[in-house]
Design a protein around this motif. Structure first.
Motif, PDB file in Angstrom:
ATOM      1  N   CYS A 106      48.883  63.964  57.435  1.00 27.68           N
ATOM      2  CA  CYS A 106      49.359  64.260  58.785  1.00 27.68           C
ATOM      3  C   CYS A 106      48.210  64.205  59.787  1.00 27.68           C
ATOM      4  CB  CYS A 106      50.026  65.632  58.816  1.00 27.68           C
ATOM      5  SG  CYS A 106      51.514  65.774  57.794  1.00 27.68           S
ATOM      6  N   ALA A 107      47.076  64.766  59.420  1.00 27.86           N
ATOM      7  CA  ALA A 107      45.910  64.746  60.312  1.00 27.86           C
ATOM      8  C   ALA A 107      45.420  63.320  60.521  1.00 27.86           C
ATOM      9  CB  ALA A 107      44.807  65.621  59.737  1.00 27.86           C
ATOM     10  N   ARG A 108      45.426  62.534  59.464  1.00 27.01           N
ATOM     11  CA  ARG A 108      44.965  61.146  59.585  1.00 27.01           C
ATOM     12  C   ARG A 108      45.847  60.349  60.541  1.00 27.01           C
ATOM     13  NH1 ARG A 108      46.342  56.949  54.990  1.00 27.01           N
ATOM     14  NH2 ARG A 108      48.303  57.138  56.184  1.00 27.01           N
ATOM     15  N   ASP A 109      47.145  60.648  60.525  1.00 24.20           N
ATOM     16  CA  ASP A 109      48.089  59.869  61.321  1.00 24.20           C
ATOM     17  C   ASP A 109      48.336  60.474  62.694  1.00 24.20           C
ATOM     18  OD1 ASP A 109      48.260  58.020  59.316  1.00 24.20           O
ATOM     19  OD2 ASP A 109      50.170  58.737  58.518  1.00 24.20           O
ATOM     20  N   GLY A 110      47.393  61.267  63.181  1.00 23.92           N
ATOM     21  CA  GLY A 110      47.392  61.641  64.593  1.00 23.92           C
ATOM     22  C   GLY A 110      47.963  62.986  64.960  1.00 23.92           C
ATOM     23  N   CYS A 111      48.295  63.827  63.979  1.00 25.25           N
ATOM     24  CA  CYS A 111      48.800  65.157  64.321  1.00 25.25           C
ATOM     25  C   CYS A 111      47.640  66.034  64.769  1.00 25.25           C
ATOM     26  CB  CYS A 111      49.511  65.794  63.131  1.00 25.25           C
ATOM     27  SG  CYS A 111      51.066  64.979  62.691  1.00 25.25           S
ATOM     28  N   PRO A 112      47.643  66.535  65.996  1.00 25.08           N
ATOM     29  CA  PRO A 112      46.520  67.365  66.457  1.00 25.08           C
ATOM     30  C   PRO A 112      46.529  68.776  65.887  1.00 25.08           C
ATOM     31  CG  PRO A 112      48.179  67.180  68.173  1.00 25.08           C
ATOM     32  CD  PRO A 112      48.635  66.285  67.065  1.00 25.08           C
ATOM     33  N   GLN A 113      47.682  69.213  65.359  1.00 21.07           N
ATOM     34  CA  GLN A 113      47.784  70.543  64.758  1.00 21.07           C
ATOM     35  C   GLN A 113      48.454  70.405  63.394  1.00 21.07           C
ATOM     36  OE1 GLN A 113      49.854  73.179  67.417  1.00 21.07           O
ATOM     37  NE2 GLN A 113      48.353  72.971  69.052  1.00 21.07           N
ATOM     38  N   VAL A 114      47.758  70.868  62.364  1.00 26.80           N
ATOM     39  CA  VAL A 114      48.280  70.813  60.993  1.00 26.80           C
ATOM     40  C   VAL A 114      47.918  72.118  60.310  1.00 26.80           C
ATOM     41  CG1 VAL A 114      48.329  69.564  58.813  1.00 26.80           C
ATOM     42  CG2 VAL A 114      47.914  68.320  60.942  1.00 26.80           C
ATOM     43  N   GLU A 115      48.894  72.714  59.624  1.00 26.24           N
ATOM     44  CA  GLU A 115      48.648  73.979  58.945  1.00 26.24           C
ATOM     45  C   GLU A 115      49.352  73.988  57.597  1.00 26.24           C
ATOM     46  OE1 GLU A 115      49.045  78.821  59.795  1.00 26.24           O
ATOM     47  OE2 GLU A 115      49.972  77.352  61.136  1.00 26.24           O
ATOM     48  N   VAL A 116      48.636  74.382  56.555  1.00 26.40           N
ATOM     49  CA  VAL A 116      49.221  74.560  55.231  1.00 26.40           C
ATOM     50  C   VAL A 116      49.704  76.004  55.140  1.00 26.40           C
ATOM     51  CG1 VAL A 116      48.800  74.522  52.747  1.00 26.40           C
ATOM     52  CG2 VAL A 116      47.730  72.804  54.215  1.00 26.40           C
ATOM     53  N   VAL A 117      50.999  76.174  54.963  1.00 27.18           N
ATOM     54  CA  VAL A 117      51.598  77.518  54.987  1.00 27.18           C
ATOM     55  C   VAL A 117      52.302  77.859  53.677  1.00 27.18           C
ATOM     56  CG1 VAL A 117      51.863  77.492  57.481  1.00 27.18           C
ATOM     57  CG2 VAL A 117      53.712  76.614  56.045  1.00 27.18           C
ATOM     58  N   GLY A 118      52.214  76.976  52.667  1.00 22.29           N
ATOM     59  CA  GLY A 118      52.908  77.209  51.409  1.00 22.29           C
ATOM     60  C   GLY A 118      52.405  78.440  50.683  1.00 22.29           C
ATOM     61  N   GLY A 119      53.304  79.078  49.962  1.00 24.81           N
ATOM     62  CA  GLY A 119      52.955  80.283  49.215  1.00 24.81           C
ATOM     63  C   GLY A 119      54.157  81.188  49.117  1.00 24.81           C
ATOM     64  N   ALA A 120      53.932  82.412  48.637  1.00 24.08           N
ATOM     65  CA  ALA A 120      55.020  83.369  48.505  1.00 24.08           C
ATOM     66  C   ALA A 120      55.618  83.675  49.867  1.00 24.08           C
ATOM     67  CB  ALA A 120      54.511  84.653  47.851  1.00 24.08           C
ATOM     68  N   GLY A 121      56.939  83.607  49.959  1.00 24.34           N
ATOM     69  CA  GLY A 121      57.617  83.908  51.207  1.00 24.34           C
ATOM     70  C   GLY A 121      57.534  82.816  52.241  1.00 24.34           C
ATOM     71  N   ASP A 122      57.245  81.573  51.850  1.00 28.39           N
ATOM     72  CA  ASP A 122      57.121  80.500  52.842  1.00 28.39           C
ATOM     73  C   ASP A 122      58.467  79.973  53.317  1.00 28.39           C
ATOM     74  OD1 ASP A 122      58.066  78.921  50.751  1.00 28.39           O
ATOM     75  OD2 ASP A 122      56.092  78.136  50.243  1.00 28.39           O
TER      76      ASP A 122
ATOM     77  N   THR B  66      52.228  69.340  64.135  1.00 30.86           N
ATOM     78  CA  THR B  66      52.720  68.934  65.447  1.00 30.86           C
ATOM     79  C   THR B  66      52.195  67.533  65.730  1.00 30.86           C
ATOM     80  OG1 THR B  66      52.674  71.225  66.235  1.00 30.86           O
ATOM     81  CG2 THR B  66      52.792  69.494  67.900  1.00 30.86           C
ATOM     82  N   THR B  67      53.089  66.614  66.044  1.00 31.13           N
ATOM     83  CA  THR B  67      52.676  65.245  66.285  1.00 31.13           C
ATOM     84  C   THR B  67      52.076  65.107  67.677  1.00 31.13           C
ATOM     85  OG1 THR B  67      54.789  64.535  67.243  1.00 31.13           O
ATOM     86  CG2 THR B  67      54.606  64.523  64.842  1.00 31.13           C
ATOM     87  N   ALA B  68      51.507  63.942  67.927  1.00 32.75           N
ATOM     88  CA  ALA B  68      50.924  63.685  69.242  1.00 32.75           C
ATOM     89  C   ALA B  68      51.987  63.716  70.338  1.00 32.75           C
ATOM     90  CB  ALA B  68      50.209  62.339  69.238  1.00 32.75           C
ATOM     91  N   ASP B  69      53.232  63.467  69.976  1.00 26.82           N
ATOM     92  CA  ASP B  69      54.334  63.502  70.942  1.00 26.82           C
ATOM     93  C   ASP B  69      54.937  64.894  71.079  1.00 26.82           C
ATOM     94  OD1 ASP B  69      54.027  60.772  71.346  1.00 26.82           O
ATOM     95  OD2 ASP B  69      55.460  60.253  69.764  1.00 26.82           O
ATOM     96  N   GLY B  70      54.399  65.874  70.350  1.00 30.87           N
ATOM     97  CA  GLY B  70      54.882  67.233  70.464  1.00 30.87           C
ATOM     98  C   GLY B  70      56.005  67.602  69.518  1.00 30.87           C
TER      99      GLY B  70
END
Length: 236
Positions: free
Chosen positions: A119-135, A143-147
């Motif tokens: 996702c970061a490589r393809d232009g997403c300015p915001q990327v977050e890994v949120v996986g885990g218990a209770g995800d 978030t893509t460049a287009d929002g």
């Protein structure tokens, strides 16, 4: 400061006047002049006057005069060792290199990070890994460049273990209603069952199987949020 001087002088005057009355009374009664009590009273008066003079009333009671040099705007300068407020640390995007995109060399947790790196490589300015218990089904939120808000579930499965319709149903119940996705994607290293793909098509969930993941990783296809069906849903 002038008020303090007046008070100190007045206090000394009162003590001296009292001592004079005491001496006059002693003389009239025929007794000697008590030098020691008079000296004691005068010393006490002088001590109280000096103590009163060296104290300056502050907004919350009396405070001792300070020798700290004034700073700008007439304010006292802060101590030289006063700590400064710590600045918050910036959170960077995932690293993107050949190792970061190797989906076969990682486990299930590592797979979430390789997808985030895509996702970061393809232009997403915001990327977050949120996986885990209770995800609640979300492993990566970008978030893509287009929002567009992209919510991704990652399934690191072997070739003989396909993603079933129950997996899609659980994700479909939260990706839009809870995570407020503009684009919902399920990415796997394996494949999807037919009922799973049917459910995904009905709910506008994008499915990326092992072959699609390899093509996305090698930049042979656009990122899944740029697919025509995805764009149509986002505009609607």
């Amino acid at each position: 400061m002038g008020r303090d001087v007046v008070l100190a002088v007045g206090l000394v005057g009162i003590c001296i006047g009292g001592a004079a009355v005491f001496v006059k009374a002693a003389v009239e009664t025929g007794g000697g002049v008590p030098v020691l009590p008079i000296a004691t009273v005068l010393l006490l008066a002088a001590g109280v006057a000096l103590a009163r003079w060296s104290i300056v009333p502050g907004p919350y009671g009396s405070t001792l005069r300070r020798s700290v040099p004034p700073g700008p705007m007439g304010l006292d300068a802060p101590p030289p060792c006063a700590p400064s407020a710590a600045e918050p640390e910036a959170v960077g995007l995932p690293e993107v290199d050949s190792n970061a995109l190797d989906h076969t060399a990682v486990d299930a947790d590592g797979f979430e990070h390789t997808v985030a790196a895509l996702c970061a490589r393809d232009g997403c300015p915001q990327v977050e890994v949120v996986g885990g218990a209770g995800d609640l089904g979300a492993d990566v939120i970008a978030t893509t460049a287009d929002g567009l808000r992209v919510v991704i579930q990652c399934k690191h499965y072997g070739e003989g273990n396909r993603v079933g319709s129950q997996d899609l149903q659980r994700f479909g119940g939260t990706c839009f209603a809870v995570h407020e996705a503009d684009v919902a994607i399920v990415v796997t290293t394996s494949d999807f069952t037919a009922p799973a793909t049917e459910y995904a098509a009905a709910c506008d969930i994008v499915c990326v199987d092992g072959d699609g993941l390899a093509a996305w990783t090698e930049s042979l296809t656009p990122p899944p949020w740029d697919a025509p069906a995805t764009a149509a849903r986002a505009e609607g």
